[in-house]
Write a protein that holds these residues in place. Sequence first.
Motif, PDB file in Angstrom:
ATOM      1  N   LEU A   1      53.596 -36.737  -4.254  1.00 34.29           N
ATOM      2  CA  LEU A   1      53.929 -37.351  -5.532  1.00 34.29           C
ATOM      3  C   LEU A   1      55.234 -36.777  -6.079  1.00 34.29           C
ATOM      4  N   ARG A   2      55.434 -35.468  -5.938  1.00 33.59           N
ATOM      5  CA  ARG A   2      56.702 -34.856  -6.359  1.00 33.59           C
ATOM      6  C   ARG A   2      57.858 -35.446  -5.556  1.00 33.59           C
ATOM      7  N   LEU A   3      57.637 -35.613  -4.248  1.00 32.90           N
ATOM      8  CA  LEU A   3      58.688 -36.185  -3.397  1.00 32.90           C
ATOM      9  C   LEU A   3      58.945 -37.651  -3.736  1.00 32.90           C
ATOM     10  N   LEU A   4      57.894 -38.386  -4.094  1.00 37.34           N
ATOM     11  CA  LEU A   4      58.049 -39.769  -4.525  1.00 37.34           C
ATOM     12  C   LEU A   4      58.919 -39.841  -5.779  1.00 37.34           C
ATOM     13  N   HIS A   5      58.655 -38.956  -6.722  1.00 36.86           N
ATOM     14  CA  HIS A   5      59.457 -38.922  -7.950  1.00 36.86           C
ATOM     15  C   HIS A   5      60.906 -38.553  -7.641  1.00 36.86           C
ATOM     16  N   SER A   6      61.104 -37.654  -6.702  1.00 42.23           N
ATOM     17  CA  SER A   6      62.449 -37.267  -6.303  1.00 42.23           C
ATOM     18  C   SER A   6      63.194 -38.459  -5.699  1.00 42.23           C
ATOM     19  N   LEU A   7      62.521 -39.217  -4.841  1.00 45.17           N
ATOM     20  CA  LEU A   7      63.120 -40.406  -4.250  1.00 45.17           C
ATOM     21  C   LEU A   7      63.422 -41.444  -5.330  1.00 45.17           C
ATOM     22  N   HIS A   8      62.495 -41.626  -6.240  1.00 43.80           N
ATOM     23  CA  HIS A   8      62.692 -42.603  -7.322  1.00 43.80           C
ATOM     24  C   HIS A   8      63.900 -42.224  -8.175  1.00 43.80           C
ATOM     25  N   GLU A   9      64.027 -40.952  -8.516  1.00 42.29           N
ATOM     26  CA  GLU A   9      65.171 -40.501  -9.300  1.00 42.29           C
ATOM     27  C   GLU A   9      66.482 -40.754  -8.551  1.00 42.29           C
ATOM     28  N   CYS A  10      66.469 -40.512  -7.244  1.00 46.52           N
ATOM     29  CA  CYS A  10      67.669 -40.728  -6.437  1.00 46.52           C
ATOM     30  C   CYS A  10      68.062 -42.207  -6.441  1.00 46.52           C
ATOM     31  N   VAL A  11      67.122 -43.097  -6.173  1.00 43.40           N
ATOM     32  CA  VAL A  11      67.471 -44.522  -6.107  1.00 43.40           C
ATOM     33  C   VAL A  11      67.890 -45.051  -7.479  1.00 43.40           C
ATOM     34  N   GLN A  12      67.311 -44.501  -8.531  1.00 40.36           N
ATOM     35  CA  GLN A  12      67.713 -44.922  -9.876  1.00 40.36           C
ATOM     36  C   GLN A  12      69.139 -44.455 -10.171  1.00 40.36           C
ATOM     37  N   SER A  13      69.449 -43.213  -9.815  1.00 38.30           N
ATOM     38  CA  SER A  13      70.779 -42.690 -10.111  1.00 38.30           C
ATOM     39  C   SER A  13      71.857 -43.344  -9.254  1.00 38.30           C
ATOM     40  N   LYS A  14      71.513 -43.748  -8.036  1.00 40.64           N
ATOM     41  CA  LYS A  14      72.478 -44.381  -7.134  1.00 40.64           C
ATOM     42  C   LYS A  14      72.459 -45.906  -7.234  1.00 40.64           C
ATOM     43  N   LYS A  15      71.548 -46.432  -8.066  1.00 42.42           N
ATOM     44  CA  LYS A  15      71.411 -47.883  -8.273  1.00 42.42           C
ATOM     45  C   LYS A  15      71.118 -48.635  -6.969  1.00 42.42           C
ATOM     46  N   VAL A  16      70.206 -48.066  -6.167  1.00 42.45           N
ATOM     47  CA  VAL A  16      69.799 -48.700  -4.908  1.00 42.45           C
ATOM     48  C   VAL A  16      68.885 -49.873  -5.238  1.00 42.45           C
ATOM     49  N   LYS A  17      69.150 -51.019  -4.624  1.00 40.40           N
ATOM     50  CA  LYS A  17      68.341 -52.212  -4.868  1.00 40.40           C
ATOM     51  C   LYS A  17      67.342 -52.473  -3.752  1.00 40.40           C
ATOM     52  N   LYS A  18      67.700 -52.117  -2.503  1.00 40.97           N
ATOM     53  CA  LYS A  18      66.832 -52.422  -1.380  1.00 40.97           C
ATOM     54  C   LYS A  18      67.196 -51.535  -0.194  1.00 40.97           C
ATOM     55  N   PHE A  19      66.178 -51.108   0.552  1.00 43.38           N
ATOM     56  CA  PHE A  19      66.385 -50.363   1.784  1.00 43.38           C
ATOM     57  C   PHE A  19      66.145 -51.282   2.969  1.00 43.38           C
ATOM     58  N   THR A  20      66.877 -51.068   4.059  1.00 44.86           N
ATOM     59  CA  THR A  20      66.613 -51.752   5.322  1.00 44.86           C
ATOM     60  C   THR A  20      66.723 -50.726   6.438  1.00 44.86           C
ATOM     61  N   LEU A  21      66.103 -51.013   7.555  1.00 41.15           N
ATOM     62  CA  LEU A  21      66.205 -50.174   8.738  1.00 41.15           C
ATOM     63  C   LEU A  21      67.355 -50.665   9.598  1.00 41.15           C
ATOM     64  N   ALA A  22      67.954 -49.768  10.353  1.00 45.84           N
ATOM     65  CA  ALA A  22      69.090 -50.131  11.203  1.00 45.84           C
ATOM     66  C   ALA A  22      68.716 -51.270  12.151  1.00 45.84           C
ATOM     67  N   GLU A  23      67.504 -51.244  12.697  1.00 45.48           N
ATOM     68  CA  GLU A  23      67.060 -52.287  13.616  1.00 45.48           C
ATOM     69  C   GLU A  23      66.983 -53.636  12.913  1.00 45.48           C
ATOM     70  N   GLN A  24      66.573 -53.658  11.655  1.00 47.43           N
ATOM     71  CA  GLN A  24      66.502 -54.909  10.910  1.00 47.43           C
ATOM     72  C   GLN A  24      67.898 -55.479  10.697  1.00 47.43           C
ATOM     73  N   ASN A  25      68.849 -54.618  10.398  1.00 47.56           N
ATOM     74  CA  ASN A  25      70.227 -55.073  10.207  1.00 47.56           C
ATOM     75  C   ASN A  25      70.785 -55.643  11.494  1.00 47.56           C
ATOM     76  N   LYS A  26      70.508 -54.999  12.633  1.00 50.27           N
ATOM     77  CA  LYS A  26      71.010 -55.466  13.926  1.00 50.27           C
ATOM     78  C   LYS A  26      70.413 -56.825  14.263  1.00 50.27           C
ATOM     79  N   GLU A  27      69.105 -56.992  14.041  1.00 53.45           N
ATOM     80  CA  GLU A  27      68.459 -58.274  14.320  1.00 53.45           C
ATOM     81  C   GLU A  27      69.056 -59.377  13.451  1.00 53.45           C
TER      82      GLU A  27
END
Length: 69
Positions: free
Chosen positions: A33-59
């Motif tokens: 849960l602490r790590l989840l909050h850390s990830l959430h804070e990071c994506v909020q501060s960097k304004k991340v909208k969506k994650f994708t995997l490298a394989e998904q991008n290649k496909e």
Amino acid sequence: MDGSRTPQPICAQEALDLLNCVTESPLDQEKCLRLLHSLHECVQSKKVKKFTLAEQNKERVDSMSKKDG
């Protein structure tokens, strides 16, 4: 500076830490849960909208190039 280094994706370390946490047995929910909050804070501060995997991008690129060809 070493130009051969590949830049790390945004919030990659936080995401990796969380994924590795959920693989541990027994599950340490408080730690995860602490790590989840850390990830959430990071994506909020960097304004991340969506994650994708490298394989998904290649496909996606491969399927788009087939449509164009």
